[in-house]
Design an enzyme around this catalytic site. Sequence first.
Site, PDB file in Angstrom:
ATOM      1  CE1 TYR A  10      -4.667  -4.346   6.892  1.00  0.00           C
ATOM      2  CE2 TYR A  10      -2.749  -3.993   5.538  1.00  0.00           C
ATOM      3  CZ  TYR A  10      -3.982  -3.762   6.037  1.00  0.00           C
ATOM      4  OH  TYR A  10      -4.555  -2.514   5.263  1.00  0.00           O
ATOM      5  CG  LEU A  32      -0.383 -17.805  15.636  1.00  0.00           C
ATOM      6  CD1 LEU A  32      -1.114 -18.310  16.687  1.00  0.00           C
ATOM      7  CD2 LEU A  32      -1.340 -16.769  14.996  1.00  0.00           C
ATOM      8  CG  PHE A  71      -0.538 -13.818   2.251  1.00  0.00           C
ATOM      9  CD1 PHE A  71      -0.506 -12.449   1.591  1.00  0.00           C
ATOM     10  CD2 PHE A  71      -1.440 -14.815   2.315  1.00  0.00           C
ATOM     11  CE1 PHE A  71      -1.555 -12.550   0.656  1.00  0.00           C
ATOM     12  CE2 PHE A  71      -2.165 -14.636   1.202  1.00  0.00           C
ATOM     13  CZ  PHE A  71      -2.473 -13.769   0.600  1.00  0.00           C
ATOM     14  CE1 TYR A 139       9.251  -7.121   2.606  1.00  0.00           C
ATOM     15  CE2 TYR A 139       9.377  -5.240   1.448  1.00  0.00           C
ATOM     16  CZ  TYR A 139       8.588  -6.095   1.722  1.00  0.00           C
ATOM     17  OH  TYR A 139       7.167  -6.384   1.249  1.00  0.00           O
ATOM     18  CG  PHE A 167       3.029   0.265  -5.684  1.00  0.00           C
ATOM     19  CD1 PHE A 167       2.902  -1.113  -6.583  1.00  0.00           C
ATOM     20  CD2 PHE A 167       3.750   1.053  -6.085  1.00  0.00           C
ATOM     21  CE1 PHE A 167       3.646  -1.349  -7.565  1.00  0.00           C
ATOM     22  CE2 PHE A 167       4.472   0.857  -6.955  1.00  0.00           C
ATOM     23  CZ  PHE A 167       4.458  -0.016  -8.075  1.00  0.00           C
ATOM     24  CG  PHE A 206       9.926   9.261   8.325  1.00  0.00           C
ATOM     25  CD1 PHE A 206      10.242   9.784   9.572  1.00  0.00           C
ATOM     26  CD2 PHE A 206       9.198   8.139   8.278  1.00  0.00           C
ATOM     27  CE1 PHE A 206      10.094   8.883  10.713  1.00  0.00           C
ATOM     28  CE2 PHE A 206       9.073   7.276   9.545  1.00  0.00           C
ATOM     29  CZ  PHE A 206       9.218   7.635  10.584  1.00  0.00           C
ATOM     30  CG  ASP A 283      11.146   6.107   3.065  1.00  0.00           C
ATOM     31  OD1 ASP A 283      10.627   5.040   2.756  1.00  0.00           O
ATOM     32  OD2 ASP A 283      10.561   7.013   3.698  1.00  0.00           O
TER      33      ASP A 283
HETATM   34  N1  UFG Z   1       5.840   7.813   6.726  1.00  0.00           N
HETATM   35  C1  UFG Z   1       6.219   8.887   7.774  1.00  0.00           C
HETATM   36  N2  UFG Z   1       6.011   8.741   9.165  1.00  0.00           N
HETATM   37  C2  UFG Z   1       5.835   7.657   9.632  1.00  0.00           C
HETATM   38  C3  UFG Z   1       5.456   6.525   8.775  1.00  0.00           C
HETATM   39  C4  UFG Z   1       5.895   6.704   7.513  1.00  0.00           C
HETATM   40  O1  UFG Z   1       6.461  10.092   7.147  1.00  0.00           O
HETATM   41  O2  UFG Z   1       5.668   7.536  10.822  1.00  0.00           O
HETATM   42  C5  UFG Z   1       5.981   7.936   5.489  1.00  0.00           C
HETATM   43  C6  UFG Z   1       7.129   7.291   4.793  1.00  0.00           C
HETATM   44  O3  UFG Z   1       8.249   7.993   4.719  1.00  0.00           O
HETATM   45  C7  UFG Z   1       6.548   6.891   3.450  1.00  0.00           C
HETATM   46  C8  UFG Z   1       5.014   6.997   3.578  1.00  0.00           C
HETATM   47  O4  UFG Z   1       4.774   7.465   4.970  1.00  0.00           O
HETATM   48  O5  UFG Z   1       6.940   7.898   2.828  1.00  0.00           O
HETATM   49  C9  UFG Z   1       4.447   5.592   3.655  1.00  0.00           C
HETATM   50  O6  UFG Z   1       5.464   4.749   4.475  1.00  0.00           O
HETATM   51  P1  UFG Z   1       4.774   3.351   5.186  1.00  0.00           P
HETATM   52  O7  UFG Z   1       5.825   2.899   6.083  1.00  0.00           O
HETATM   53  O8  UFG Z   1       3.453   3.333   5.388  1.00  0.00           O
HETATM   54  O9  UFG Z   1       5.018   2.368   3.862  1.00  0.00           O
HETATM   55  P2  UFG Z   1       6.311   2.159   2.961  1.00  0.00           P
HETATM   56  O10 UFG Z   1       6.242   2.923   1.621  1.00  0.00           O
HETATM   57  O11 UFG Z   1       7.584   2.488   3.576  1.00  0.00           O
HETATM   58  O12 UFG Z   1       6.435   0.498   2.612  1.00  0.00           O
HETATM   59  C10 UFG Z   1       5.640  -0.071   1.882  1.00  0.00           C
HETATM   60  C11 UFG Z   1       5.253  -1.535   2.501  1.00  0.00           C
HETATM   61  C12 UFG Z   1       6.457  -2.331   2.484  1.00  0.00           C
HETATM   62  C13 UFG Z   1       7.075  -2.086   1.042  1.00  0.00           C
HETATM   63  C14 UFG Z   1       6.980  -0.634   0.515  1.00  0.00           C
HETATM   64  C15 UFG Z   1       7.428  -0.646  -1.019  1.00  0.00           C
HETATM   65  O13 UFG Z   1       4.853  -1.715   3.834  1.00  0.00           O
HETATM   66  O14 UFG Z   1       6.466  -3.594   2.757  1.00  0.00           O
HETATM   67  O15 UFG Z   1       5.837  -0.085   0.572  1.00  0.00           O
HETATM   68  O16 UFG Z   1       8.197   0.588  -0.904  1.00  0.00           O
HETATM   69  F1  UFG Z   1       8.242  -2.389   0.833  1.00  0.00           F
END
Ligand code: UFG
Length: 329
Positions: A10, A32, A71, A139, A167, A206, A283
Amino acid sequence: MILVVGGAGYIGSHMLKRLRTAGEPHLAFDSLCHGHKASVEGSSFVHGELGSRADLEQVFDTHPIDTVMHFASHIWVGESVSDPSKYYANNVVATLNLLEVMREREVKRFVFSSTAAIFGEPEQVPIDEAHPKRPESPYGESKWMIERILSDYDRAYGLKSVALRYFNAAGADPDGVLGEDHRPEYHLIPRAILAALGEVPPLQIFGTDYDTPDGTCVRDYIHILDLAEAHLLAVRHLREGGDSRQYNLGNGKGFSVREVVETVSRVLGQPVPHGDGPRRAGDPAVLVASSERIRTDWGWTPRYPELETLVRHAWAWRQTHPRGYEEAS
Ligand code: UFG
């Protein structure tokens, strides 16, 4: 020539496009395993494994590579907790493999994808570069290990690197050719779009009992093109003989999960089916970046800071690619 490891992913694929428009000679390298061949169109591409020394040596021996952007990594925080071996093997051991081949070939410029996950539960927000590093997942730990290895390699071998701590990367190139297509898709914005389309079950929020204004997690969403721009600045810095640096990359503004869901619903003009669920392990309540350092040092400033723009671009791509990159499994 710049080697873009993980160029079919991505962020990597958006980087390739930026390098094409900047006229920067480059080569994409990808296994891939998650990336999509269709997303590297327009750039030279080599299929290979990061963990294979032979694959990497072949690339370095046949192309005049002087800079590497890295990446390629596994990215799911939750999976890293349940299967840490996979994360340390790919994100640390295979990355060391790459660094060794670079060392042997005396390639001394490296741009590394790091993450906000190196900080763990924040002591204060916005999070600046000096914030204590206490990763809460394998991670985050794997990325922080590489940052420390890079500092040792600079001291010992003169390898100059820039670590960019993303972020929440989001959005898509507005021309509609490139987008976000993880399989499965766990990221909030694309998952909310897929939920609205009925492609995945209703979105689960969540956690609704966090210490935040509406009880849901707050994150700092940064446009993928703004990330790509920062990488280009990093390459230029290193090429001019610059020293090793670390930068936090975000908009400096947080949005709650509910605000994101509302924005997706508004942009799509249709509801996002959703329900409240339990917290997801690992989280933090709030992750918001201070990107003052990169703004001051390099004049970097986000071109697309609005959440609505990120969502609009993500949605535009999904509309023209209802099945994502089709060849993906
Ligand atoms: N969330 C939900 N429901 C979902 C998916 C996500 O409520 O189905 C919430 C998560 O709990 C979080 C927010 O939406 O609070 C963002 O979640 P993402 O999964 O989109 O992203 P993250 O914050 O977990 O992860 C991102 C990057 C990671 C990195 C992280 C750093 O994808 O690679 O930020 O904290 F490690």
